[in-house]
Design an enzyme around this catalytic site. Structure first.
Site, PDB file in Angstrom:
ATOM      1  N   ARG A  11       0.824  -1.216   0.000  1.00 17.96           N
ATOM      2  CA  ARG A  11       0.000   0.000   0.000  1.00 17.96           C
ATOM      3  C   ARG A  11       0.855   1.260   0.000  1.00 17.96           C
ATOM      4  NH1 ARG A  11      -2.673  -1.514   5.346  1.00 17.96           N
ATOM      5  NH2 ARG A  11      -0.469  -2.013   5.475  1.00 17.96           N
ATOM      6  N   LYS A  49      18.006 -24.204   2.465  1.00 17.09           N
ATOM      7  CA  LYS A  49      19.304 -23.981   3.124  1.00 17.09           C
ATOM      8  C   LYS A  49      20.284 -25.052   2.675  1.00 17.09           C
ATOM      9  CE  LYS A  49      17.562 -21.789   7.336  1.00 17.09           C
ATOM     10  NZ  LYS A  49      18.133 -20.457   7.307  1.00 17.09           N
ATOM     11  N   LYS A  76       4.851 -19.759   4.550  1.00 14.19           N
ATOM     12  CA  LYS A  76       4.206 -20.148   5.798  1.00 14.19           C
ATOM     13  C   LYS A  76       3.614 -18.915   6.454  1.00 14.19           C
ATOM     14  CE  LYS A  76       7.898 -19.281   9.005  1.00 14.19           C
ATOM     15  NZ  LYS A  76       8.948 -19.727   9.878  1.00 14.19           N
ATOM     16  N   HIS A 128       9.290 -26.511   9.447  1.00 15.85           N
ATOM     17  CA  HIS A 128      10.713 -26.716   9.185  1.00 15.85           C
ATOM     18  C   HIS A 128      11.256 -27.993   9.844  1.00 15.85           C
ATOM     19  CE1 HIS A 128      10.286 -22.729   7.777  1.00 15.85           C
ATOM     20  NE2 HIS A 128      10.481 -22.112   8.910  1.00 15.85           N
ATOM     21  N   ASP A 165       5.480 -21.872  14.305  1.00 23.63           N
ATOM     22  CA  ASP A 165       6.416 -21.136  13.461  1.00 23.63           C
ATOM     23  C   ASP A 165       7.568 -22.023  12.977  1.00 23.63           C
ATOM     24  OD1 ASP A 165       7.271 -18.581  12.347  1.00 23.63           O
ATOM     25  OD2 ASP A 165       8.982 -18.771  13.688  1.00 23.63           O
ATOM     26  N   ASP A 189       8.633 -23.888   1.814  1.00 24.61           N
ATOM     27  CA  ASP A 189       9.295 -23.967   3.109  1.00 24.61           C
ATOM     28  C   ASP A 189      10.746 -23.581   2.846  1.00 24.61           C
ATOM     29  OD1 ASP A 189      10.644 -24.641   5.414  1.00 24.61           O
ATOM     30  OD2 ASP A 189       9.302 -26.313   5.872  1.00 24.61           O
ATOM     31  N   HIS A 190      11.068 -22.312   3.130  1.00 20.82           N
ATOM     32  CA  HIS A 190      12.392 -21.823   2.717  1.00 20.82           C
ATOM     33  C   HIS A 190      13.540 -22.531   3.439  1.00 20.82           C
ATOM     34  CE1 HIS A 190      11.190 -19.087   6.046  1.00 20.82           C
ATOM     35  NE2 HIS A 190      12.365 -19.425   6.452  1.00 20.82           N
ATOM     36  N   GLU A 212      19.627 -20.442  16.859  1.00 17.62           N
ATOM     37  CA  GLU A 212      19.625 -19.232  16.030  1.00 17.62           C
ATOM     38  C   GLU A 212      20.342 -18.106  16.749  1.00 17.62           C
ATOM     39  OE1 GLU A 212      15.668 -18.237  14.778  1.00 17.62           O
ATOM     40  OE2 GLU A 212      15.898 -19.603  13.081  1.00 17.62           O
ATOM     41  N   ASP A 257      -3.774  -1.981  -2.975  1.00 21.18           N
ATOM     42  CA  ASP A 257      -4.359  -2.680  -1.834  1.00 21.18           C
ATOM     43  C   ASP A 257      -4.891  -4.012  -2.344  1.00 21.18           C
ATOM     44  OD1 ASP A 257      -6.059  -3.650   0.221  1.00 21.18           O
ATOM     45  OD2 ASP A 257      -6.148  -1.627   1.042  1.00 21.18           O
TER      46      ASP A 257
HETATM   47  N1  LIG Z   1       9.948 -12.210   7.255  1.00 22.00           N
HETATM   48  C1  LIG Z   1      10.313 -13.463   7.127  1.00 22.00           C
HETATM   49  O1  LIG Z   1      11.495 -13.819   7.199  1.00 22.00           O
HETATM   50  C2  LIG Z   1       9.279 -14.532   6.848  1.00 22.00           C
HETATM   51  C3  LIG Z   1       9.687 -15.866   6.804  1.00 22.00           C
HETATM   52  C4  LIG Z   1       8.742 -16.849   6.499  1.00 22.00           C
HETATM   53  C5  LIG Z   1       7.441 -16.507   6.259  1.00 22.00           C
HETATM   54  N2  LIG Z   1       7.058 -15.209   6.341  1.00 22.00           N
HETATM   55  C6  LIG Z   1       5.652 -14.914   6.045  1.00 22.00           C
HETATM   56  O2  LIG Z   1       5.619 -14.014   4.948  1.00 22.00           O
HETATM   57  C7  LIG Z   1       4.520 -13.130   5.100  1.00 22.00           C
HETATM   58  C8  LIG Z   1       5.033 -11.691   5.104  1.00 22.00           C
HETATM   59  O3  LIG Z   1       5.904 -11.515   6.198  1.00 22.00           O
HETATM   60  P1  LIG Z   1       6.771 -10.201   6.415  1.00 22.00           P
HETATM   61  O4  LIG Z   1       7.666 -10.499   7.554  1.00 22.00           O
HETATM   62  O5  LIG Z   1       7.367  -9.755   5.136  1.00 22.00           O
HETATM   63  O6  LIG Z   1       5.646  -9.152   6.884  1.00 22.00           O
HETATM   64  P2  LIG Z   1       5.701  -7.559   6.857  1.00 22.00           P
HETATM   65  O7  LIG Z   1       7.089  -7.049   6.939  1.00 22.00           O
HETATM   66  O8  LIG Z   1       4.701  -7.097   7.860  1.00 22.00           O
HETATM   67  O9  LIG Z   1       5.162  -7.194   5.388  1.00 22.00           O
HETATM   68  C9  LIG Z   1       3.803  -7.263   5.041  1.00 22.00           C
HETATM   69  C10 LIG Z   1       3.623  -6.761   3.625  1.00 22.00           C
HETATM   70  O10 LIG Z   1       2.233  -6.801   3.311  1.00 22.00           O
HETATM   71  C11 LIG Z   1       1.867  -5.566   2.708  1.00 22.00           C
HETATM   72  N3  LIG Z   1       0.458  -5.305   2.983  1.00 22.00           N
HETATM   73  C12 LIG Z   1      -0.174  -5.283   4.182  1.00 22.00           C
HETATM   74  N4  LIG Z   1      -1.487  -5.013   3.999  1.00 22.00           N
HETATM   75  C13 LIG Z   1      -1.688  -4.864   2.667  1.00 22.00           C
HETATM   76  C14 LIG Z   1      -2.809  -4.591   1.864  1.00 22.00           C
HETATM   77  N5  LIG Z   1      -4.043  -4.415   2.381  1.00 22.00           N
HETATM   78  N6  LIG Z   1      -2.632  -4.499   0.518  1.00 22.00           N
HETATM   79  C15 LIG Z   1      -1.405  -4.655  -0.036  1.00 22.00           C
HETATM   80  N7  LIG Z   1      -0.305  -4.955   0.670  1.00 22.00           N
HETATM   81  C16 LIG Z   1      -0.440  -5.046   2.010  1.00 22.00           C
HETATM   82  C17 LIG Z   1       2.777  -4.552   3.367  1.00 22.00           C
HETATM   83  O11 LIG Z   1       2.939  -3.448   2.528  1.00 22.00           O
HETATM   84  P3  LIG Z   1       2.413  -1.968   2.928  1.00 22.00           P
HETATM   85  O12 LIG Z   1       2.731  -1.763   4.353  1.00 22.00           O
HETATM   86  O13 LIG Z   1       3.228  -1.110   1.988  1.00 22.00           O
HETATM   87  O14 LIG Z   1       0.986  -1.986   2.609  1.00 22.00           O
HETATM   88  C18 LIG Z   1       4.095  -5.342   3.408  1.00 22.00           C
HETATM   89  O15 LIG Z   1       4.743  -5.260   2.164  1.00 22.00           O
HETATM   90  C19 LIG Z   1       3.810 -13.529   6.381  1.00 22.00           C
HETATM   91  O16 LIG Z   1       2.792 -14.439   6.062  1.00 22.00           O
HETATM   92  C20 LIG Z   1       4.906 -14.215   7.167  1.00 22.00           C
HETATM   93  O17 LIG Z   1       4.392 -15.136   8.090  1.00 22.00           O
HETATM   94  C21 LIG Z   1       7.943 -14.219   6.625  1.00 22.00           C
END
Ligand SMILES: NC(=O)c1ccc[n+]([C@@H]2O[C@H](COP(=O)([O-])OP(=O)(O)OC[C@H]3O[C@@H](n4cnc5c(N)ncnc54)[C@H](OP(=O)(O)O)[C@@H]3O)[C@@H](O)[C@H]2O)c1
Length: 311
Positions: free
Chosen positions: A50, A190, A156, A248, A243, A185-186, A224, A93
């Protein structure tokens, strides 16, 4: 290098392009694919979120993220000049149907430019409550119809319990063919994890010894360096069990304990993993109290640095 893989023009649409997953994992991974020559001649990387950003501002963000998180180190000007023009940003959005029409137009414009249809990957790096919304909207906008060329990639968590995982699976199954759905599953990417298969099945010393006659027990430890940090909110919601363990660690357990697959195709490897899960004794609500120990970190010291407790 597999030249067939390289020939297909490809568009990567990253929902959550402004998020942490893209910054730390996806952007560096795509950049490294580019550096190592795995991307086709024509490719585009469309980030969304967004947050209002121009293409240029998003490129700048990606550059900073790649410089910080890429395993290949800092980007050189020459490398970046080749990669950067393929990056685009669309403020959108995911709950708005117009978003998907705009994607459709953007993809069509790229295809017209490249004079050929493109493979399109939709990567859902957003909160899980958006998974069904995005999948349904993609379908409504006609963006999932080409089953040969479109793929959806889901990170995930895949549901938060058995029932919600089944529901999500059923919903995806109504919209996509199975071959279009990638549940990522990233952890399995690894290097150490990938090496277990080679170590087990391609090593003439280990292979005949890897069985219950020679191995007394197996311990899988996940250590970790990274603490929970700012992610207490996320952890409180999901919990370490969801988690890490059901995804994993069970995958690791399967790789360690599975029988050799008849061939190393995705399906055969999956089948042998399922055999392991079926052969496992299940915890019951009563037995888990006796067989599992759980805890949370109190404040203390790690490598000379004082660190806070979980709460
Ligand atoms: N981070 C990791 O290492 C990791 C690892 C494994 C899995 N995951 C999974 O990957 C997913 C994302 O995780 P994250 O850590 O990247 O979360 P994050 O940093 O909170 O990012 C969320 C993203 O969603 C976007 N977003 C939120 N509401 C939106 C909407 N209504 N329309 C369009 N875009 C929207 C946000 O963009 P704006 O704020 O610009 O709208 C942001 O780009 C989750 O399901 C998480 O469980 C993450």
């Amino acid at each position: 290098m597999n030249t067939q893989l390289k020939t297909q023009p490809t568009v990567f649409v990253i929902f959550g392009g402004t998020g942490d997953l893209n910054a730390r994992k996806l952007a560096p991974a795509l950049y490294n694919l580019y550096l190592e020559g795995w991307l086709p001649e024509h490719f585009a990387f469309i980030g969304t979120g967004r947050t209002k950003l121009t293409d240029e501002a998003f490129r700048e963000r990606m550059l900073n993220d790649i410089n910080e998180f890429s395993r290949s180190g800092k980007v050189t000007d020459e490398q970046w000049q080749g990669f950067e023009p393929n990056i685009y940003y669309q403020a959108a959005d995911v709950q708005d149907a117009k978003t998907y029409k705009d994607f459709g137009k953007k993809i069509k414009a790229l295809e017209a430019d490249w004079k050929t249809p493109a493979n399109v990957l939709y990567y859902l790096a957003v909160a899980p409550n958006f998974f069904p919304i995005i999948a349904e909207n993609l379908a409504k906008a006609g963006l999932t119809e080409d089953t040969e060329r479109t793929r959806i990639i889901i990170e995930k968590p895949f549901g938060h319990d058995l029932e919600s995982a089944k529901e999500l699976n059923a919903l995806l199954g109504r919209i996509f063919e199975e071959k279009q759905i990638y549940r990522i599953d990233h952890y399995l990417g690894k290097e150490t994890v990938q090496n277990i298969m080679a170590f087990r099945f391609a090593n003439a010393i280990m292979e005949p010894l890897w069985n219950r006659e020679h191995i007394e027990h197996v311990q899988i430890s996940v250590t970790e360096n990274l603490g929970v940090g700012e992610r207490t909110g996320y952890y409180d919601g999901s919990g370490a069990l969801r988690d890490m363990i059901q995804n994993h660690l069970l995958q690791l357990l399967c790789i360690v304990a599975m029988e050799p697959p008849v061939r190393f195709s995705a399906e055969e490897v999956r089948n042998r993993k399922v055999d392991v899960l079926r052969a496992m004794r299940r915890f019951t609500p009563e037995s888990v109290r006796e067989q599992a120990v759980r805890g949370q970190y109190a404040s203390g010291w790690i490598e000379g640095q004082q660190v806070p407790g979980y709460r």
